[in-house]
Enzyme design. Structure first.
Site, short mmCIF file in Angstrom:
data_model
loop_
_atom_site.label_atom_id
_atom_site.label_comp_id
_atom_site.label_asym_id
_atom_site.label_seq_id
_atom_site.Cartn_x
_atom_site.Cartn_y
_atom_site.Cartn_z
N ARG A 69 -8.41 4.49 -5.03
CA ARG A 69 -8.09 3.75 -3.75
C ARG A 69 -7.97 2.16 -3.93
O ARG A 69 -6.84 1.70 -3.72
CB ARG A 69 -9.05 4.20 -2.73
CG ARG A 69 -8.62 3.71 -1.19
CD ARG A 69 -8.96 2.28 -1.02
NE ARG A 69 -10.31 1.78 -1.46
CZ ARG A 69 -10.78 0.74 -1.36
NH1 ARG A 69 -9.98 -0.35 -0.82
NH2 ARG A 69 -11.97 0.33 -1.23
N ASP A 70 -9.09 1.68 -4.39
CA ASP A 70 -9.20 0.16 -4.59
C ASP A 70 -8.26 -0.33 -5.68
O ASP A 70 -7.57 -1.46 -5.30
CB ASP A 70 -10.53 -0.44 -4.32
CG ASP A 70 -10.74 -1.81 -4.02
OD1 ASP A 70 -9.72 -2.35 -3.78
OD2 ASP A 70 -12.02 -1.96 -3.94
N HIS A 100 -20.50 -3.38 -3.87
CA HIS A 100 -18.98 -3.15 -4.08
C HIS A 100 -18.73 -4.57 -4.69
O HIS A 100 -18.12 -5.58 -3.88
CB HIS A 100 -18.35 -2.83 -2.77
CG HIS A 100 -16.72 -2.70 -3.09
ND1 HIS A 100 -16.27 -1.36 -3.36
CD2 HIS A 100 -15.78 -3.60 -3.12
CE1 HIS A 100 -15.05 -1.55 -3.30
NE2 HIS A 100 -14.89 -3.01 -3.24
N HIS A 107 -16.26 -6.88 -6.92
CA HIS A 107 -14.93 -7.44 -7.78
C HIS A 107 -15.49 -8.32 -8.85
O HIS A 107 -16.43 -9.03 -8.85
CB HIS A 107 -13.83 -8.02 -7.01
CG HIS A 107 -13.15 -6.90 -5.75
ND1 HIS A 107 -12.01 -6.39 -6.21
CD2 HIS A 107 -13.67 -6.27 -4.94
CE1 HIS A 107 -11.80 -5.52 -5.31
NE2 HIS A 107 -12.76 -5.44 -4.42
N CYS A 148 -7.48 -6.64 -3.41
CA CYS A 148 -7.20 -6.51 -2.01
C CYS A 148 -6.05 -7.05 -1.76
O CYS A 148 -5.98 -8.24 -1.94
CB CYS A 148 -8.37 -6.63 -1.30
SG CYS A 148 -7.88 -6.64 0.48
N ASN A 175 -11.79 -4.96 -9.71
CA ASN A 175 -13.03 -4.43 -9.49
C ASN A 175 -13.78 -4.35 -10.78
O ASN A 175 -13.28 -4.42 -11.59
CB ASN A 175 -13.06 -3.09 -8.83
CG ASN A 175 -12.50 -2.97 -7.48
OD1 ASN A 175 -11.48 -3.13 -7.19
ND2 ASN A 175 -13.37 -2.65 -6.36
P1 HMG Z 1 -1.94 -2.08 13.27
O1 HMG Z 1 -0.59 -2.27 13.11
O2 HMG Z 1 -2.78 -3.02 14.32
O3 HMG Z 1 -1.71 -0.56 13.93
O4 HMG Z 1 -2.59 -1.46 12.20
P2 HMG Z 1 -1.51 -0.19 15.66
O5 HMG Z 1 -2.63 0.88 16.15
O6 HMG Z 1 -0.84 -1.17 16.45
O7 HMG Z 1 -0.27 0.95 15.05
C1 HMG Z 1 1.18 0.16 14.43
C2 HMG Z 1 1.79 1.11 13.59
O8 HMG Z 1 0.94 1.61 12.49
C3 HMG Z 1 2.10 2.58 14.50
O9 HMG Z 1 3.30 3.07 14.08
C4 HMG Z 1 1.14 3.45 14.04
O10 HMG Z 1 1.42 4.92 14.27
C5 HMG Z 1 0.80 3.00 12.63
P3 HMG Z 1 4.68 2.75 14.59
O11 HMG Z 1 4.60 3.37 15.98
O12 HMG Z 1 4.99 1.30 14.65
O13 HMG Z 1 5.74 3.50 13.75
N1 HMG Z 1 -0.45 3.37 12.10
C6 HMG Z 1 -1.03 4.20 11.08
N2 HMG Z 1 -0.08 5.09 10.38
C7 HMG Z 1 -0.65 6.10 9.52
N3 HMG Z 1 -1.97 5.89 9.25
C8 HMG Z 1 -2.94 5.10 10.24
C9 HMG Z 1 -2.26 4.34 11.01
N4 HMG Z 1 -2.68 3.54 11.80
C10 HMG Z 1 -1.73 2.88 12.59
N5 HMG Z 1 -4.07 5.23 10.00
C11 HMG Z 1 -4.27 -0.68 10.79
C12 HMG Z 1 -4.08 -1.22 11.83
C13 HMG Z 1 -5.87 -0.80 10.39
C14 HMG Z 1 -3.78 0.61 10.49
C15 HMG Z 1 -3.50 -1.65 9.64
O14 HMG Z 1 -3.95 -3.03 9.67
C16 HMG Z 1 -3.71 -1.16 8.22
O15 HMG Z 1 -3.14 -0.07 7.78
N6 HMG Z 1 -4.35 -1.85 7.33
C17 HMG Z 1 -4.85 -1.61 5.94
C18 HMG Z 1 -5.68 -2.49 5.18
C19 HMG Z 1 -5.93 -2.01 4.27
O16 HMG Z 1 -5.88 -0.75 3.62
N7 HMG Z 1 -6.71 -3.09 3.45
C20 HMG Z 1 -7.05 -2.67 1.96
C21 HMG Z 1 -8.39 -1.76 2.04
S1 HMG Z 1 -9.85 -2.86 2.40
C22 HMG Z 1 -10.24 -3.58 0.80
O17 HMG Z 1 -9.70 -3.16 0.04
C23 HMG Z 1 -11.63 -3.92 0.78
C24 HMG Z 1 -12.75 -2.83 0.38
O18 HMG Z 1 -12.36 -2.60 -1.03
C25 HMG Z 1 -14.15 -3.63 0.15
C26 HMG Z 1 -14.18 -4.92 -0.56
O19 HMG Z 1 -13.60 -5.32 -1.48
O20 HMG Z 1 -14.68 -5.54 0.24
C27 HMG Z 1 -12.87 -1.66 1.15
MG MG Z 2 -12.53 -3.62 -2.76
#
Ligand code: HMG
Ligand code: MG
Length: 320
Positions: A31-32, A225, A227, A258, A267
């Site tokens: 995933r990450d 967690h 990096h 990220c 990471n």
């Molecule tokens: P948004 O645009 O604010 O969502 O996204 P929305 O509710 O307004 O919906 C907009 C569109 O997105 C709609 O589609 C929804 O159906 C679709 P449309 O009508 O325009 O065709 N949608 C989805 N589709 C599929 N699956 C879903 C989903 N939700 C909405 N779950 C949202 C909000 C959170 C979804 C968006 O901002 C997003 O996907 N962000 C992803 C961020 C991400 O994955 N970042 C990396 C992971 S975090 C990380 O790496 C840190 C970590 O490792 C820890 C660390 O290192 O600190 C965990």
């Molecule tokens: Mg991370």
């Protein structure tokens, strides 16, 4: 000659005293790691990588993200990855995935997953970039996810990102991170994983952050967690272990980053973490040889040498 891989060197481990407390290793590479890759790794290859990681004995493997595929195209095949693993005997116990909202949970409902992870940031700017919402707007999105998971008997883990520093705001007050972590635990998370998302932390800071956390939160509820952007991730994990943390996230071969945190490179490599702990006599439950197989597979799939250092040392002389 005893194997260099497993021979404990610490005096504690070498004495007849009880072994030091074991740790759990939570693998985030599929995933990450893969979320940050430009190349789309074919679904079948992702599945093989996840199976190899699960077979190595990792406590958990985060297999994908049920987020908006337009935001994270590298994991647009989340549904197919989850379905393709359905036969795996460790599925319910070991597999998990990111799931930020009810839309994500509706996709999880079509899988045998018994655990999901939500994620928030200790800083407002990173939360907005990553989830498109302020922190105050995010809690109400999570509440129905926690409620639905409780109904279905799903475990929920929570991440708090950028605890050691934010790419947009710089220093982050640990009190902000404590507040987010406490709220997520109160909502029903079984554990909070504290992220050094951009790899800026040092061990002294890690102790300070854990001091602030443990004034309000039991240490058993915390994971780290880290990096490894500046090479301090392993030292931070050791500081965390000394502080009492027993769950550590890491990514096979050091894959990772990220997309919404500029400068967040790999990471901490899982092989480096497992190597260090096993040498100290701290049990990880992970078969390091099998883990190296997974690291070599990750390198083959991505077509380049990955940053994990123990991987390079332990695989030297092996046929890639
Ligand atoms: P948004 O645009 O604010 O969502 O996204 P929305 O509710 O307004 O919906 C907009 C569109 O997105 C709609 O589609 C929804 O159906 C679709 P449309 O009508 O325009 O065709 N949608 C989805 N589709 C599929 N699956 C879903 C989903 N939700 C909405 N779950 C949202 C909000 C959170 C979804 C968006 O901002 C997003 O996907 N962000 C992803 C961020 C991400 O994955 N970042 C990396 C992971 S975090 C990380 O790496 C840190 C970590 O490792 C820890 C660390 O290192 O600190 C965990
Ligand atoms: Mg991370």
């Amino acid at each position: 000659m005893p194997s260099l891989k497993t021979q404990p060197v610490s005096s504690a481990a070498a004495s007849s005293a009880a072994p030091p407390p074991a740790v759990r290793v939570y693998e985030v590479g599929p995933r990450d790691g893969l979320q940050n890759e430009q190349a789309f790794i074919p679904t079948e290859d992702k599945i093989t990588l996840i199976e190899t990681l699960a077979d190595a004995g990792l406590a958990r493997v985060e297999i994908t993200s049920f987020v908006n595929p337009r935001w994270i195209p590298a994991l647009a095949d989340a549904d197919r990855v989850a379905a393709g693993l359905a036969h795996h005997p460790r599925y319910a116990e070991a597999f998990t995935a990111l799931c930020p909202n009810l839309k994500g949970l509706s996709r999880v409902d079509d899988t045998p997953l018994r655990e999901v992870a939500v994620f928030m940031s200790a800083s407002e700017s990173h939360n907005k970039r990553n989830i498109n919402k302020s922190r105050d707007e995010t809690y109400p999105k999570f509440e129905p996810v926690f409620a639905a998971c409780a109904e279905r008997g799903l475990r929920v883990r929570a991440y708090v990102s950028v605890v050691w520093g934010c790419p947009y705001e710089g220093a982050v007050d640990p009190a902000e991170a404590v507040d987010v972590a406490e709220r997520l635990l109160a909502m029903g998370a079984y554990e909070v994983s504290l992220g050094d998302t951009i790899g800026v932390g040092d061990p002294a800071q890690t102790h300070r952050i854990l001091d602030a956390m443990t004034a309000r939160i039991p240490i058993e509820k915390l994971a780290l967690h880290m990096h490894d952007t500046r090479g301090t991730a392993l030292a931070n994990c050791l500081a965390g272990y000394e502080h009492g943390v027993r769950t550590f996230d890491a990514s096979v071969a050091g894959l990772g980053g990220c997309p919404y945190a500029p400068g967040a490179s790999g990471n901490l490599a899982t092989e480096d973490l497992v190597y260090m702990f096993e040498r100290m006599g701290v049990s990880t439950g992970v078969d390091l040889d099998r883990l190296v197989d997974a690291g070599l597979l990750a390198q083959r799939l991505l077509g380049r040498t990955l940053p994990g250092r123990a991987l390079q040392a332990l695989s030297a002389g092996r046929t890639p």
